[in-house]
Write a protein that holds these residues in place. Structure first.
Motif, PDB file in Angstrom:
ATOM      1  N   ASP A 151       0.807  -1.222   0.000  1.00  0.00           N
ATOM      2  CA  ASP A 151       0.000   0.000   0.000  1.00  0.00           C
ATOM      3  C   ASP A 151       0.842   1.275   0.000  1.00  0.00           C
ATOM      4  N   ARG A 152       2.177   1.145  -0.001  1.00  0.00           N
ATOM      5  CA  ARG A 152       3.141   2.240  -0.039  1.00  0.00           C
ATOM      6  C   ARG A 152       3.073   3.165   1.173  1.00  0.00           C
ATOM      7  N   ILE A 153       2.496   2.738   2.268  1.00  0.00           N
ATOM      8  CA  ILE A 153       2.416   3.574   3.464  1.00  0.00           C
ATOM      9  C   ILE A 153       3.816   3.734   4.048  1.00  0.00           C
ATOM     10  N   ALA A 154       4.171   4.981   4.368  1.00  0.00           N
ATOM     11  CA  ALA A 154       5.519   5.310   4.829  1.00  0.00           C
ATOM     12  C   ALA A 154       5.669   5.234   6.351  1.00  0.00           C
ATOM     13  N   LEU A 155       4.643   4.815   7.030  1.00  0.00           N
ATOM     14  CA  LEU A 155       4.691   4.698   8.485  1.00  0.00           C
ATOM     15  C   LEU A 155       4.840   3.239   8.879  1.00  0.00           C
ATOM     16  N   PRO A 156       5.476   2.919   9.961  1.00  0.00           N
ATOM     17  CA  PRO A 156       6.066   3.809  10.953  1.00  0.00           C
ATOM     18  C   PRO A 156       7.387   4.386  10.464  1.00  0.00           C
ATOM     19  N   LEU A 157       7.688   5.579  10.971  1.00  0.00           N
ATOM     20  CA  LEU A 157       8.957   6.222  10.667  1.00  0.00           C
ATOM     21  C   LEU A 157      10.065   5.534  11.469  1.00  0.00           C
ATOM     22  N   PRO A 158      11.321   5.724  11.090  1.00  0.00           N
ATOM     23  CA  PRO A 158      12.415   5.120  11.847  1.00  0.00           C
ATOM     24  C   PRO A 158      12.358   5.521  13.324  1.00  0.00           C
ATOM     25  N   GLU A 159      12.747   4.616  14.214  1.00  0.00           N
ATOM     26  CA  GLU A 159      12.711   4.854  15.657  1.00  0.00           C
ATOM     27  C   GLU A 159      13.478   6.105  16.068  1.00  0.00           C
ATOM     28  N   SER A 160      14.573   6.392  15.389  1.00  0.00           N
ATOM     29  CA  SER A 160      15.415   7.523  15.772  1.00  0.00           C
ATOM     30  C   SER A 160      14.810   8.870  15.387  1.00  0.00           C
ATOM     31  N   LEU A 161      13.735   8.866  14.627  1.00  0.00           N
ATOM     32  CA  LEU A 161      13.127  10.102  14.129  1.00  0.00           C
ATOM     33  C   LEU A 161      11.887  10.419  14.950  1.00  0.00           C
ATOM     34  N   ARG A 162      11.981  11.443  15.766  1.00  0.00           N
ATOM     35  CA  ARG A 162      10.874  11.801  16.657  1.00  0.00           C
ATOM     36  C   ARG A 162      10.615  13.302  16.635  1.00  0.00           C
ATOM     37  N   GLY A 163       9.416  13.692  17.033  1.00  0.00           N
ATOM     38  CA  GLY A 163       9.050  15.082  17.276  1.00  0.00           C
ATOM     39  C   GLY A 163       9.287  16.021  16.112  1.00  0.00           C
ATOM     40  N   GLY A 164       9.974  17.116  16.413  1.00  0.00           N
ATOM     41  CA  GLY A 164      10.220  18.161  15.425  1.00  0.00           C
ATOM     42  C   GLY A 164      11.060  17.688  14.254  1.00  0.00           C
ATOM     43  N   ALA A 165      11.990  16.771  14.523  1.00  0.00           N
ATOM     44  CA  ALA A 165      12.820  16.246  13.435  1.00  0.00           C
ATOM     45  C   ALA A 165      11.960  15.473  12.444  1.00  0.00           C
ATOM     46  N   ALA A 166      11.024  14.682  12.959  1.00  0.00           N
ATOM     47  CA  ALA A 166      10.127  13.916  12.088  1.00  0.00           C
ATOM     48  C   ALA A 166       9.266  14.865  11.262  1.00  0.00           C
ATOM     49  N   ALA A 167       8.739  15.897  11.909  1.00  0.00           N
ATOM     50  CA  ALA A 167       7.895  16.865  11.198  1.00  0.00           C
ATOM     51  C   ALA A 167       8.675  17.569  10.107  1.00  0.00           C
ATOM     52  N   LYS A 168       9.935  17.909  10.367  1.00  0.00           N
ATOM     53  CA  LYS A 168      10.756  18.609   9.380  1.00  0.00           C
ATOM     54  C   LYS A 168      11.056  17.707   8.181  1.00  0.00           C
ATOM     55  N   VAL A 169      11.454  16.460   8.441  1.00  0.00           N
ATOM     56  CA  VAL A 169      11.771  15.535   7.347  1.00  0.00           C
ATOM     57  C   VAL A 169      10.525  15.263   6.513  1.00  0.00           C
ATOM     58  N   VAL A 170       9.406  14.973   7.175  1.00  0.00           N
ATOM     59  CA  VAL A 170       8.172  14.679   6.449  1.00  0.00           C
ATOM     60  C   VAL A 170       7.688  15.914   5.689  1.00  0.00           C
ATOM     61  N   GLY A 171       7.790  17.094   6.303  1.00  0.00           N
ATOM     62  CA  GLY A 171       7.387  18.326   5.625  1.00  0.00           C
ATOM     63  C   GLY A 171       8.176  18.559   4.345  1.00  0.00           C
ATOM     64  N   THR A 172       9.471  18.298   4.403  1.00  0.00           N
ATOM     65  CA  THR A 172      10.316  18.434   3.219  1.00  0.00           C
ATOM     66  C   THR A 172       9.903  17.436   2.143  1.00  0.00           C
ATOM     67  N   MET A 173       9.636  16.218   2.550  1.00  0.00           N
ATOM     68  CA  MET A 173       9.270  15.180   1.582  1.00  0.00           C
ATOM     69  C   MET A 173       7.892  15.455   0.973  1.00  0.00           C
ATOM     70  N   LEU A 174       6.977  16.013   1.758  1.00  0.00           N
ATOM     71  CA  LEU A 174       5.668  16.399   1.224  1.00  0.00           C
ATOM     72  C   LEU A 174       5.831  17.534   0.214  1.00  0.00           C
ATOM     73  N   ALA A 175       6.667  18.512   0.553  1.00  0.00           N
ATOM     74  CA  ALA A 175       6.876  19.662  -0.336  1.00  0.00           C
ATOM     75  C   ALA A 175       7.517  19.241  -1.659  1.00  0.00           C
ATOM     76  N   LYS A 176       8.392  18.256  -1.622  1.00  0.00           N
ATOM     77  CA  LYS A 176       9.050  17.788  -2.838  1.00  0.00           C
ATOM     78  C   LYS A 176       8.184  16.801  -3.620  1.00  0.00           C
ATOM     79  N   GLY A 177       7.049  16.398  -3.046  1.00  0.00           N
ATOM     80  CA  GLY A 177       6.150  15.482  -3.743  1.00  0.00           C
ATOM     81  C   GLY A 177       6.544  14.024  -3.611  1.00  0.00           C
ATOM     82  N   PHE A 178       7.443  13.691  -2.676  1.00  0.00           N
ATOM     83  CA  PHE A 178       7.858  12.305  -2.474  1.00  0.00           C
ATOM     84  C   PHE A 178       6.843  11.544  -1.630  1.00  0.00           C
ATOM     85  N   LEU A 179       6.131  12.248  -0.771  1.00  0.00           N
ATOM     86  CA  LEU A 179       5.080  11.665   0.061  1.00  0.00           C
ATOM     87  C   LEU A 179       3.819  12.490  -0.133  1.00  0.00           C
ATOM     88  N   GLU A 180       2.681  11.872   0.151  1.00  0.00           N
ATOM     89  CA  GLU A 180       1.437  12.624   0.186  1.00  0.00           C
ATOM     90  C   GLU A 180       0.600  12.125   1.347  1.00  0.00           C
TER      91      GLU A 180
END
Length: 184
Positions: A20-49
């Motif tokens: 189903d191409r679901i990108a969750l769960p995120l890696p264990e080391s990625l939490r909080g603001g860091a997760a939001a920043k990485v996901v936000g970048t990937m959403l902006a680049k169109g890699f995730l939706e």
């Protein structure tokens, strides 16, 4: 070739391995603001939706929308192409997708900018119209037309128009007007 961070590679690789191409769960080391920043970048680049999550089916939830629903993250064709995976021609919709939810079409990973629609009547459309004139527009003229501060006008030119929309904007100093910007 698109340059991805190690974390982005891990997220897209894990999503590519799921039917189903679901990108969750995120890696264990990625939490909080860091997760939001990485996901936000990937959403902006169109890699995730983001798509509606079927919580009854047990799909993981990225964030809640506030109305009792949640959204999950799904890798797009562009995300798969970024890691070197050729998307299948038969693209089954992820289990949570529907036609109304599709906010942005997936784009191929190329150097060509994706087509952009500008809503008429917005200040962004007003600035673009000023820059498309043969005489262009200075920051002072944009400030006068939009009632913005000068730093906001400069940010619109460099951030929203150049970086996000990919418009080719040229700048040249003109006597009596200062720096004049034009869409090339």
């Amino acid at each position: 070739m698109i340059k991805l961070s190690d974390t982005q590679l891990v997220i897209l690789s894990a999503a590519a391995q799921r039917e189903d191409r679901i990108a969750l769960p995120l890696p264990e080391s990625l939490r909080g603001g860091a997760a939001a920043k990485v996901v936000g970048t990937m959403l902006a680049k169109g890699f995730l939706e983001e798509i509606d999550a079927h919580m009854r089916k047990g799909e993981p939830v990225w964030r809640e929308t506030g109305d009792g629903h949640g959204v999950t993250l799904v890798a797009t064709d562009a995300g798969l192409a970024a890691i070197g995976i050729e998307p299948e021609n038969t693209n089954p919709e992820p289990s949570g997708a529907n036609e109304a939810q599709s906010s942005a079409p997936a784009t191929e990973a190329t150097d060509q900018p994706k087509p952009v629609t500008i809503r008429a009547g917005t200040k962004q459309a007003q600035v673009i119209a000023l820059l498309q004139r043969p005489e262009g527009a200075s920051v002072a003229e944009i400030v006068e037309a939009t009632s913005w501060q000068p730093h906001t006008a400069r940010g619109m030119i460099s951030g929203a128009l150049k970086k996000k929309l990919g418009l080719q904007i040229t700048s040249a100093a003109e006597e009596g007007r200062g720096t004049v910007h034009r869409i090339g």
